[in-house]
Design an enzyme around this catalytic site. Sequence first.
Site, short mmCIF file in Angstrom:
data_model
loop_
_atom_site.label_atom_id
_atom_site.label_comp_id
_atom_site.label_asym_id
_atom_site.label_seq_id
_atom_site.Cartn_x
_atom_site.Cartn_y
_atom_site.Cartn_z
N ASP A 66 0.85 -1.17 0.00
CA ASP A 66 0.00 0.00 0.00
C ASP A 66 0.88 1.23 0.00
OD1 ASP A 66 -2.65 -0.66 -0.15
OD2 ASP A 66 -2.71 -1.28 1.95
N THR A 113 -16.81 4.77 -4.21
CA THR A 113 -17.21 6.12 -4.63
C THR A 113 -16.01 7.05 -4.74
OG1 THR A 113 -17.55 6.82 -2.37
CG2 THR A 113 -19.43 5.83 -3.49
N ARG A 114 -15.00 6.79 -3.91
CA ARG A 114 -13.80 7.59 -3.86
C ARG A 114 -14.13 9.08 -3.63
NH1 ARG A 114 -12.31 5.59 -8.70
NH2 ARG A 114 -10.96 7.31 -9.25
N LYS A 152 -16.01 16.16 -1.66
CA LYS A 152 -14.63 16.30 -2.11
C LYS A 152 -14.13 14.91 -2.41
CE LYS A 152 -12.14 15.75 2.25
NZ LYS A 152 -13.18 15.41 3.24
N GLU A 175 -6.43 13.30 6.66
CA GLU A 175 -6.57 14.24 5.55
C GLU A 175 -7.67 15.25 5.87
OE1 GLU A 175 -6.63 11.00 5.27
OE2 GLU A 175 -5.04 10.39 3.87
N ASP A 212 -15.21 14.43 9.13
CA ASP A 212 -14.26 13.44 8.57
C ASP A 212 -13.08 13.29 9.53
OD1 ASP A 212 -12.57 11.93 7.12
OD2 ASP A 212 -12.58 13.20 5.31
N ALA A 267 -13.97 3.01 -1.05
CA ALA A 267 -13.05 2.75 -2.15
C ALA A 267 -13.80 2.77 -3.47
CB ALA A 267 -12.37 1.42 -1.95
N SER A 298 -15.98 11.80 -0.37
CA SER A 298 -16.66 11.91 0.92
C SER A 298 -17.25 13.30 1.00
CB SER A 298 -15.67 11.68 2.06
OG SER A 298 -14.74 12.74 2.11
#
Lengths: 703, 586
Positions: free
Chosen positions: A320, A391-392, A405, A361, A357, A389, A394
């Site tokens: 990853d 829709t990628r 975004k 990030e 969130d 993963a 939020s």
Amino acid sequence: MTRHQAPTSASIWDTAIVRPAALDAFRKLNPRAMAKNPVMFVVEVGSILVTVLFLYDLARGHRVDVKFNVQLIAWLWFTVLFANFAEAMAEGRGKAQAATLRKMRTTTTARRIRAAGDETALTPGATPAIGEEVSANLLKRGDVVYVAAGGLVPADGEIVEGIASVDESAITGESAPVVREAGGDRSAVTGGTRVASDWLKIEIRQDPGGGFVDRMIALVEGSERQKAPNEIALTILLAGLTLIFLAATVTLEPFARYFGGSLGLGVLVALLVCLIPTTIGGLLSAIGIAGMDRLVQHNVLATSGRAVEAAGDIDVLMLDKTGTITYGNRQAAEFIAVKGVERRELAAVAALSSLPDETPEGRSIVALAQTMGIVPVLPAGASFVPFTARTRMSGVDAGERVVRKGAGDAVLAHVRGRNGVVPGDLQPIVDRIANAGGTPLVVVDGALVLGVVYLKDTVKPGMRERFERLRAMAIKTVMVTGDNPLTAKSIAAEAGVDDFLAEATPEAKLAYIYKMQEGGRLVAMTGDGTNDAPALARADVGVAMNTGTQAAKEAGNMVDLDSDPTKLIEIVEIGKQLLMTRGSLTTFSVANDVAKYFSILPAMFTGLAAFQLTRDHPQSSYFTALNVMRLGSPQSAILSAVIFNALVIVALIPLALRGVSYRPLGAAALLRRNLLVYGLGGVIAPFVAIKAIDLMVRGLHLA
Amino acid sequence: MTPRLIALTAVFFGLLAAVAVPLGRYIARVFAGENARTARVLGPVERLVYRLAGVDPASEHDWKQYAGGLLLFSLLTQGISYGVMRLQGSLPFNPTRLPGVAPWLAFNTATSFTTNTNWQSYGGESTMSYLSQALALSSHNFFSAGVGLCVAIALIRGIARRETTKLGNFWVDLVRAHLYVLVPLCLGYALFLVSQGVVQTWAGPAHWTTLDGAAQSLLRGPVASQEAIKMFGTNGGGFFNANSAHPWENPTPLSNFAQMFSIFAIPAALCVTLGEMVKNRRHGWAVFATMTLVSVLAVAALGHFEQVGNPALTHAGADQVASALQCGGNMEGKEARFGIADSALFAVVTTDASCGAVNGMHDSFTPLGGLVPLLDMQLGEVVFGGVGAGMYGVLVYVLLAVFLAGLMVGRTPEYLGKKIDSRDVRMASLYILIPAFSILLFSAVAVLTEVGRAGIMNASAAEVPGAPWHPHPHGLSEILYAFTSASANNGSAFAGLTAYSAAHPVFYAVTLALAMFVGRFPLIVAVLAIAGNMAKKRPVPPGPGSFPVDGGLFVALLLGVILIVGALTFFPALSLGPIVEHFMQR
């Protein structure tokens, strides 16, 4: 093994391990236990035969060469004992490790608030008084327990409610507590860790004794060690060699009878024991146990020896990007608005979308906005739409207002779906950030594109060197990332990986693994999320991070307690070492036979009557002619070979436990080196050693 | 080594490599069905055979079916040969009116020829009718070579194919082996031999009166046709008792060279075939180089020991020093027309390959000279070896070498991308174990029994206290040689051993037949099992981490495994035979 020096390797002859191992060596003489190891079983049977025959002769008053025979018998038994000792040493070191592991499993009581099978809904909130106290050992899969601050997590499980800081130092040695919470990828807890603050409700995910730690304890103790495929193949080869040498030795007696002589059982068994591969036969299981042990020393738990062996064969390594190659927490560095939009407006909307969130990030976006004096407030009734993963994206839904975004193409699809217009200057901004190795997050409010958040990602220092080392080991590294191809390419180039898989969904990861395996390659991967589980299960070596979800841990075949994805490099090296040690010691063992022939055979045949035929040749003519090593006498020659054969097992115990050193060279270079050391060395060393022992035996007047 | 032997060896192996290329590539094409040119001529015959036999050439066999067909074919034809020999007295083409062959001798001989051994417990011209020679024996010279070729091809297919259970159709492979390889080669070769003076006639013995008035008859027959396949098929069973030392079987220096060459021709070509079929030519050449190295070492050793001569002969007043008038060395049992060099190379070639034809008597070699052919066979007939048998044998050793090498470089061992698993290792271990057991245990039984020792010629004159008889190491060597030759399917002998006599018709006939049988078919089954297991696997693409199977390192490793396994297994027994005899002579 350059980075992590095995902590206990310095103290191989630790008395705390040596003393019980010495006792165990005798306990292991039980033939039923010995039968698992065909080579050493033959030695034991031979020793028994010789001993019984010798005692029978003594009882009959037949006293010939008593001194020689007693020594011979003693050394034959030493051979068996030394092999047992090697295995017991490895197990002892494993047990020491297991004791550490067991500390995690301290028997404790747990407050069970719902039994397995019970479907009633849990009362939300802190509920310390509900439920019953049960012993942690009795907890079953599906039970839900309540753990308050200061309490021990009774068994591996998944948090169903609550957030708490958990002290995992018992497992990882890391003193700083980590945050564990329900949902997401930080929801798994391990038995034996301590809740430092707040409370958790945990659904138990293991049956009694079935936890990862329990399995690992069984493995390192050697009690449940299943032989790995290569070990089985090697055992078969060694059994085959043993049978061949059995035939070669047994038939010598008829051939001697042809000449009117008899070699005697003692000498025949001595020859047999020297010829069959006792060195590797005696050390084989110790090598396997020590391999598991080394893994534990690196804080890695494996479910089987097979997984460790497979690690040595890995061709492709999927890592990853986030948290492995780069510092996981990408930080918002800049808000770049599209034409016609205020930077402050973009910052405000970006902060709003990130307010609930909890990802690093998200938090960094809010923090960056705050530096600009923006204090975002979440409207009442707003709901958070988390990143997946698939829709990628939020964001936040607040009534009619939909703020998002996310990755460029995902957000743009979202905008087009709402008949929005994509500003012409958006793509250049996105590309510029991506080319610079950053992550562009496009921010939209309804169908209106506001601009881009520039998330910066930094490659960890030293990664390039590690990947070069992997390349030297002929392992292809693949970086897996949810980033777009441009971003991925830039970071891949910076980190020095061979390939990358961009915009990776769980399905894409799985498909990539299939594709590699279809081409005959063995794939290793690390992962921590539940969505990694299918790929972890599919990969030949799946290393789950201890911080990961329970699903991930169960899907993989190893767990790294340090949650260090680059640990795979060490795991691969341990797997390779395991095979190399077996191969090298086999070669050494067989190569030794040449010298043993030259010491035993001339001595054996000296007494045969037929060789006294010609008058000009004295009795020992055959011995002198073939006695190239100039050994003292036939008896000392035989003794010296048997003594060497026994002692070499002890001498090689440290090598077996530590493993042959691995260097990332090409296969041919590695083979040349090992052939030279263990092949050629195996031919020469015994000549020197047997000669030296012979001098000693004669010096001490033993024969 | 004398200059003559060096030159001979160099020319021999140079020519061998040159011929191996076209022949090996041709064989690869034949078994892939891509031999368009020969198929244009012989294709109709091939298709006719399939139609008559009811074979569907498109259907393929898995390893068990392949082995089943092979065993059925071999045992059936063995039964027919047995019948023909037993009944030859009442069958045609028997000009000298020879009676039917005795039961155990016929059993031994039928087994011998079916297994490609061609051990001969009889004198050819004085035991077998022309019909027996041609129908019962020569047929098997073809069949057994064809079967060997099939097994080698099936194994290579197993290695080269991926994720399949199919190894090819045994019947198709068998027909193609004969129609496109063995028969055409032998047709031309037989004519060449006739040109050199090898007899070929259906007429009975030639009779005449010698100068001093005595009546003499010289036995002859259809020799050249049998001789061709005897060599190309690495069979070695001679028409005459004297085998290739007989001037009508091997008349000229040229025919002698051609005979040696034809023994190695197909086995050497199969190295090239291997390289073609697995698409790794360098690997094929690495195997070829390994084999050549072992052969040259053996030639050098044998040549040396024979040239040094026999101390016993020196003692008896024989001059064994090379001079302008003679080649020197130990000439006992050798043809003066061939000398040391041609005899030494012939002996090595015939025992490296599982041929067993001889142009001199191995029993008369010096002790260490005789050790060379003995050890050659004990290495498992993998140095060029029998037609097909050498290739599948050496591939077993390759697997073992690669297994060890793979472990030593820290990867699951893989051969040409196929991972070697415990099943492969089990079968490979059996492959080495079975002949070793057969050689050692049968020899042990023979020296322990009176009937076994009765066959020995070279007993000692002196009585040894405790010994059941007059022992001499050479007697042990003779027995060891017999069971080595049988188990390795070679067929040459230390002929001092009387393996068949009216007084003892059973012991050696049966034990040797058993040794020949276990040295052949169980090994073939093990090899086909490996082939089946290999074919199923999915190959791993080669990378820098996998061990290369070409180049010097691989050759050294393979050489080491072959020599060490062979030497370690038999060194104890050899040290009581040839080695102790050597020290007794000094």
